[in-house]
Design a protein around this motif. Structure first.
Motif, mmCIF file in Angstrom:
data_model
loop_
_atom_site.group_PDB
_atom_site.id
_atom_site.type_symbol
_atom_site.label_atom_id
_atom_site.label_comp_id
_atom_site.label_asym_id
_atom_site.label_seq_id
_atom_site.Cartn_x
_atom_site.Cartn_y
_atom_site.Cartn_z
ATOM 1 N N GLY A 13 0.775 -1.232 0.000
ATOM 2 C CA GLY A 13 0.000 0.000 0.000
ATOM 3 C C GLY A 13 0.804 1.278 0.000
ATOM 4 N N VAL A 14 2.048 1.241 -0.486
ATOM 5 C CA VAL A 14 2.871 2.452 -0.500
ATOM 6 C C VAL A 14 2.860 3.160 -1.861
ATOM 7 N N GLY A 15 2.200 2.536 -2.843
ATOM 8 C CA GLY A 15 2.123 3.184 -4.161
ATOM 9 C C GLY A 15 2.987 2.541 -5.234
ATOM 10 N N LYS A 16 3.407 1.274 -5.028
ATOM 11 C CA LYS A 16 4.206 0.583 -6.055
ATOM 12 C C LYS A 16 3.426 0.463 -7.365
ATOM 13 N N THR A 17 2.225 -0.121 -7.256
ATOM 14 C CA THR A 17 1.455 -0.384 -8.469
ATOM 15 C C THR A 17 1.015 0.919 -9.133
ATOM 16 N N THR A 18 0.584 1.875 -8.313
ATOM 17 C CA THR A 18 0.167 3.170 -8.849
ATOM 18 C C THR A 18 1.331 3.818 -9.598
ATOM 19 N N PRO A 213 1.290 13.700 -5.008
ATOM 20 C CA PRO A 213 0.310 14.090 -3.998
ATOM 21 C C PRO A 213 -0.751 13.007 -3.785
ATOM 22 N N SER A 215 -4.257 11.967 -4.125
ATOM 23 C CA SER A 215 -5.206 12.503 -5.095
ATOM 24 C C SER A 215 -6.326 11.514 -5.352
#
Ligand code: ADP
Ligand code: MG
Length: 252
Positions: A13-18, A213, A215
């Motif tokens: 949930g730290v933003g790897k996939t995003t 950010p 978002s």
């Protein structure tokens, strides 16, 4: 000659996939041929691009030796962006790979000519330091580490960096850290600003200037099966990943 870049952090949930999906789409938007490989049995990157998670070909076939990575590529629907989708079956590789000697290099062995075909090959890793992430780090030239600007941000980073050094020493001397990207940043909170300062102080040369950010548009884009660049091109999240793509391309 293209580079292979793992997007890794054992924290979920730290933003790897995003980051993998939106950085990939943003590099592709600049006209560079880009490949996104979904190495997570949760298939979030696959689904975020509007693809089914039980399709074939998929990355499991590459890790089980059925086919090479280039033979598992499908178009993403975004110009210049191709993808090797994942499947829930990939979870099996976590048990199977360790039984085979030398299996850390299975993905590397299946890369074929991806570096000739793609300027960037992004590997979206699962939230662990298990066999799938190790395979990604052995195949990669560089790692990008997404770091969420929240209280426990620094926790786990030391372990990750130790693991990267170990892999560099034992298995992949080419491996370098391309950078850390601060994600889900809420600049209105003092905590997020403090964490940003802390991370930049600890790793002065490693943190990208770009900060992603928090978002709503970025969070909801996967439910439309689209990168944010397509879902909300004028959003702050879209601008951030375009900026990150320029930084990543400039670092080579
Ligand atoms: P990981 O791959 O590291 O587990 P994800 O990229 O899946 O992390 O992000 C976790 C969750 O947070 C997902 O629901 C995602 O849509 C959301 N998310 C990621 N980055 C942002 C952001 N910058 N703003 C808002 N939501 C985000
Ligand atoms: Mg993920």
């Amino acid at each position: 000659m293209g580079s292979v870049v793992a997007i890794a952090n054992q924290k979920g949930g730290v933003g790897k996939t995003t980051t993998a999906v939106n950085l990939g789409a943003s590099i592709a938007d600049a006209g560079h041929r880009t490949l996104l490989v979904d190495l997570d049995p949760q298939c979030n990157a696959t689904v975020a691009l509007g693809l089914p998670k039980d399709g074939s070909p998929n990355v499991y076939g590459c890790l089980s030796g059925e086919r090479s990575l280039p033979a598992a590529v499908i178009p993403s629907g975004i110009e210049n962006l191709d993808v090797v989708p994942s499947t829930p079956e990939l979870a099996g590789a976590n048990a199977e790979l360790p039984r085979i000697a030398g299996s850390e290099a299975t993905l590397q062995g299946s890369l074929g000519d991806v570096r000739e075909r793609y300027l960037f090959t992004l590997l979206d890793c699962p939230p662990s330091l298990g066999p799938l992430t190790v395979n990604a780090l052995v195949a990669a030239d560089k790692v990008i580490v997404p770091v969420q600007t929240e209280y426990f941000a620094l926790e786990g980073l030391a372990l990750l960096l130790d693991t990267l050094s170990l892999i560099q020493r034992e298995l992949n001397p080419r491996l370098t850290v391309a950078g850390m990207i601060l994600t889900m940043h809420d600049g209105r909170t003092r905590l997020a600003r403090d964490v940003e300062r802390e991370v930049r102080r600890h790793f002065p040369d490693l943190v990208f200037n770009t900060v992603v950010p928090r978002s709503v548009r970025l969070g909801e884009a996967p439910s439309f099966g689209l990168p944010v660049l397509r879902h909300a091109p004028n959003s702050a999240g879209s601008a951030a990943y375009l900026r990150l793509a320029r930084e990543v391309a400039a670092r080579g």
